[in-house]
Scaffold this active site. Sequence first.
Site, mmCIF file in Angstrom:
data_model
loop_
_atom_site.group_PDB
_atom_site.id
_atom_site.type_symbol
_atom_site.label_atom_id
_atom_site.label_comp_id
_atom_site.label_asym_id
_atom_site.label_seq_id
_atom_site.Cartn_x
_atom_site.Cartn_y
_atom_site.Cartn_z
ATOM 1 N N CYS A 189 43.277 43.371 50.981
ATOM 2 C CA CYS A 189 42.165 42.937 50.125
ATOM 3 C C CYS A 189 40.855 43.124 50.869
ATOM 4 O O CYS A 189 39.798 43.162 50.258
ATOM 5 C CB CYS A 189 42.370 41.524 49.603
ATOM 6 N N GLY A 213 44.830 36.062 38.848
ATOM 7 C CA GLY A 213 44.106 34.900 39.379
ATOM 8 C C GLY A 213 43.354 34.146 38.295
ATOM 9 O O GLY A 213 43.283 32.916 38.296
ATOM 10 N N GLU A 231 42.459 33.706 46.284
ATOM 11 C CA GLU A 231 42.087 34.815 47.171
ATOM 12 C C GLU A 231 42.446 36.081 46.414
ATOM 13 O O GLU A 231 43.556 36.575 46.484
ATOM 14 C CB GLU A 231 42.861 34.675 48.478
ATOM 15 N N GLY A 259 46.307 37.405 45.058
ATOM 16 C CA GLY A 259 46.749 38.506 44.192
ATOM 17 C C GLY A 259 45.580 39.074 43.419
ATOM 18 O O GLY A 259 44.417 38.960 43.837
ATOM 19 N N SER A 260 45.881 39.651 42.274
ATOM 20 C CA SER A 260 44.853 40.371 41.520
ATOM 21 C C SER A 260 43.894 39.415 40.803
ATOM 22 O O SER A 260 44.223 38.253 40.554
ATOM 23 C CB SER A 260 45.515 41.271 40.475
HETATM 24 C C1 UN1 Z 1 44.803 40.408 52.764
HETATM 25 O O1 UN1 Z 1 44.620 41.618 52.643
HETATM 26 O O2 UN1 Z 1 45.220 39.721 51.794
HETATM 27 O O3 UN1 Z 1 41.381 40.515 57.534
HETATM 28 C C2 UN1 Z 1 44.627 39.669 54.044
HETATM 29 C C3 UN1 Z 1 42.406 41.205 57.409
HETATM 30 C C4 UN1 Z 1 43.720 40.532 57.676
HETATM 31 C C5 UN1 Z 1 44.148 39.737 56.483
HETATM 32 C C6 UN1 Z 1 44.078 40.485 55.175
HETATM 33 N N1 UN1 Z 1 43.573 39.655 58.812
HETATM 34 O O4 UN1 Z 1 42.371 42.392 57.104
#
Ligand code: UN1
Length: 514
Positions: A301, A250, A267, A245-246
């Site tokens: 992300c 986090g 993450e 999350g953010s």
């Molecule tokens: C995410 O955005 O939290 O590498 C995961 C990627 C994907 C997973 C993204 N396999 O863009």
Amino acid sequence: MDVGEAKDRIEAAFGLGELSSGAYSGAWAATAGRDVLECRTPIDGRLLGRVALAGEDDYQQVVGASVQAFREWHRIPAPERGALMAAVGAELAAKKADLGLLVSLEAGKTITEGQGEIQEAVDVARLAAGLGRQLYGLTIASERPDHSLREYWHPLGPVGVVTAFNFPAAVWSWNALLGAVVGDSMVWKPSSQAPLTAIALTRLVNGVLQAQGAPPIFMLLVGGGRTVGERLLEDHRLPLISFTGSVATGRHVAQVVAGRLGRTILELGGNNGAIVTARADLELALKGVAFGALATAGQRCTSTRRVIVHAGVYTDFLARLGHVYRMARVGNPLEDGTLVGPLIDRPAVASFLDALERVQAEGGRVVCGGEPETVPGCEGGHYVRPTLVEVDPTCRVPLEETFAPILYCYRYQSLDEAFAIHNSVPQGLSSAIFTTDLREAERFLSAQGSDCGMANVNTSTAGAEIGGAFGGEKETGGGRESGSDAWKAYARRVTSTVNYGYELPLAQGVSFPV
Ligand code: UN1
């Protein structure tokens, strides 16, 4: 496909249209007397289903059950747990079309991205299946005669997994399926913006275990941050919390879990840059940058948020990128030809507009896009035009992660300058360089280059394979999930010294004459 048709298909496959329970402890909790969450698709705002949220009693029931499930599950030999993960993978693959469609409906992904997300979970299940026979520990040379020194990796316990809306299946699978093969049980708190995928997956995976005579270990708690989230963070029964999350949340997660000396896998935000050098294959770079920036409407992300282009090719590259952006079809992600689907909700549109207003106030120039988009037939959805903004390194707004399709464009002269711009953000998840020059590529991958957890050459910042370790440095939080040796985070390491001699020699040559 139209939303109504997709809804009918999902209803036929999973029956989530009525009120579903959001708490699973080996059995589904009752729905009566719980707060109810309405789940709407971001595609057109239509109601997809309703979920009864977990309350205090449900919480205790679910976490208690995960402790019990762990006791039973971790005694099953790891190769058997691996075989069960293979069965889970087969079932996920069999239901991929419907599950992927559910992800598309709930998170607003294009059909291919929804399908890809379930494929990612299938891939992780297969990895976990193989790992069942490969949870290797080390043997280490002992400094003492007639001694052996070894490492064991044992199951850790029930693990709390908190996931975000944007990858409601894949990120859960990285944690849950690897944790499971290591021998852990799971308590999953999915995003309240994507609980239906979580409910469908929880039914599916526990169904596979039960059909094989194994205990259900994948517990679920759909609920609010305060009722469920905070309790998980403070709960001593959960030795590990994996949070996606953010950065702001986090940081809170890290502090609360550290306060009880628990472990975290974090993450958090990314702010991923792609460098396009004068020696790049510009067509390839164009595709890589466009995919990275536009896929999932910039809500990964790993999304490319900054492109750093050599001055010699800047004008040409930006013109080509501008063309792609202007042509990109924004609309119903279930329809063929749509490249950019909706943002998850109205506040996400507000953040998009707010970032653009602020970056323009500090000198950023919007090249194209910049406004919300009305999609005929999807008036209740949350669409925006993908946006390019020219900025320079004095701008502060590009240092933030905005979960929207905004790409900040920088011009550079020397590779050192490009690296400095690239590494100037507080986050450190993914990165890319587009070049055909071996020297430029290797410098980017060296310790003087990208400061991120993932560094790519001639491919996008987004779209990582599951075989590598996924995660990032700096404010991204340092966690690693998915492939490589990320499974070790779900295990406890035991270092063991065995003396098989008749004397008691001490380490470091210490003598103790009793
Ligand atoms: C995410 O955005 O939290 O590498 C995961 C990627 C994907 C997973 C993204 N396999 O863009």
